[in-house]
Design an enzyme around this catalytic site. Structure first.
Site, PDB file in Angstrom:
ATOM      1  N   GLU A  40       3.001  -2.291  -0.668  1.00  0.00           N
ATOM      2  CA  GLU A  40       3.080  -3.686  -0.242  1.00  0.00           C
ATOM      3  C   GLU A  40       4.535  -4.154  -0.350  1.00  0.00           C
ATOM      4  OE1 GLU A  40       0.944  -7.941  -1.416  1.00  0.00           O
ATOM      5  OE2 GLU A  40       1.233  -6.423  -2.975  1.00  0.00           O
ATOM      6  N   LYS A 114      -3.213  -9.542   4.952  1.00  0.00           N
ATOM      7  CA  LYS A 114      -3.890  -9.651   3.661  1.00  0.00           C
ATOM      8  C   LYS A 114      -4.830 -10.854   3.632  1.00  0.00           C
ATOM      9  CE  LYS A 114      -2.647  -9.793  -1.284  1.00  0.00           C
ATOM     10  NZ  LYS A 114      -1.472  -9.808  -2.192  1.00  0.00           N
ATOM     11  N   CYS A 155      -3.289  -4.954  -2.102  1.00  0.00           N
ATOM     12  CA  CYS A 155      -3.128  -5.446  -3.468  1.00  0.00           C
ATOM     13  C   CYS A 155      -4.355  -6.214  -3.985  1.00  0.00           C
ATOM     14  CB  CYS A 155      -1.846  -6.273  -3.569  1.00  0.00           C
ATOM     15  SG  CYS A 155      -1.199  -6.462  -5.263  1.00  0.00           S
TER      16      CYS A 155
END
Length: 276
Positions: A40, A114, A155
């Site tokens: 990321e 995300k 994440c």
């Protein structure tokens, strides 16, 4: 499949980060990798919004994306950019945290923004407000590759198993979880969460991480992992930046799913809960 993981200590300069990734694209190919994976925020990791805003670009103009696409095509290797911070991509003015799947011709095969954003106030006084800078994605994304269908996450997403249920329902067999985990949460949860995602899905998990002390003052946990469908850790890169490799025996997916047919045995859970 031979996977190369580039565990980075990304800085605040996209040009320097792009050069580091391009170097690893060539090294990964030279050492027989089929695909390179980055963490990321591979292109820029900077908590100073004003400084980052002066260097970030939209997808069409992003120098990191352009450099990696050119490098992938030049040597003939697939690349997963764990994510890049991009501005001028959303109507609400917030930035995007976006993954890219690039094929060996340099074409973008898939994008993922995300979905889950980390907003928290800690007892220590530390506060994180990811949603003040980044807007959430609204699409679950899986993409076909020569090694199977890959499912995307970034994440904090890894704490939400419904996302991975949707991905495996869509046929994903390799789950991608690039990250920039803090050290305290990494020590407590990183390994157990990623092993759980692999076990419950009967999938490989490839989780490439940021590691070490960054120019913007933060420290990240590292420990990039490759986990097999049984939950065995095939690769743990520790807390030092670098390049490492893992060989994935893709026949393990069918073998594990035959032994523990959790996906085949899934049922739709009613939304309404009956209180006894």
């Amino acid at each position: 499949m031979r996977a190369a993981l580039f565990q980075m200590t990304s800085g605040v300069d996209p040009t320097a980060n792009a050069a580091a990734i391009v170097e690893m694209v060539a090294r990964a190919k030279a050492e027989g990798a089929d695909m390179l994976f980055t963490p990321e925020m591979a292109g820029c990791l900077d908590r100073d919004r004003a400084r980052a805003g002066a260097t970030l670009r939209c997808e069409a103009d992003d120098i990191v994306l352009a450099a990696v696409r050119e490098a992938a095509a030049r040597v003939g290797i697939w690349v997963h950019i764990g994510s890049l911070p991009l501005k001028d991509e959303r109507a609400d003015g917030r930035w995007a945290n976006r993954s890219f799947l690039i094929d060996d011709n340099g074409a973008i095969r898939a994008r993922y923004d995300k979905i889950h954003l980390f907003d928290v106030d800690l007892a220590t006084g530390e506060s994180w407000r990811e949603s003040s800078v980044y807007g959430p994605g609204d699409q679950v994304v899986a993409a076909d590759t020569p090694w199977g269908r890959m499912g995307f996450s970034i994440c904090y997403d890894m704490r939400f198993p419904d996302l991975y249920r949707a991905l495996t329902n869509a046929g994903a067999t390799i789950l991608l979880a690039p990250a920039a985990f803090t050290v305290p949460t990494g020590k407590a949860h990183w390994h157990v969460l990623l092993r759980a995602r692999a076990i419950e899905a009967g999938c490989f998990v490839i989780a490439t991480a940021q590691a070490g002390d960054h120019a913007d003052g933060r420290t990240t946990y590292g420990h990039s992992l490759v986990v097999d469908p049984w939950g065995d850790v095939l690769l743990d890169m520790g807390d030092v930046a670098g390049l490492a490799f893992a060989n994935l025996d893709l026949s393990r997916i069918a073998d594990v799913r035959a032994r523990v047919p959790a996906i085949a045995n899934r049922r739709t859970i009613p939304a309404q809960v009956t209180l006894g």
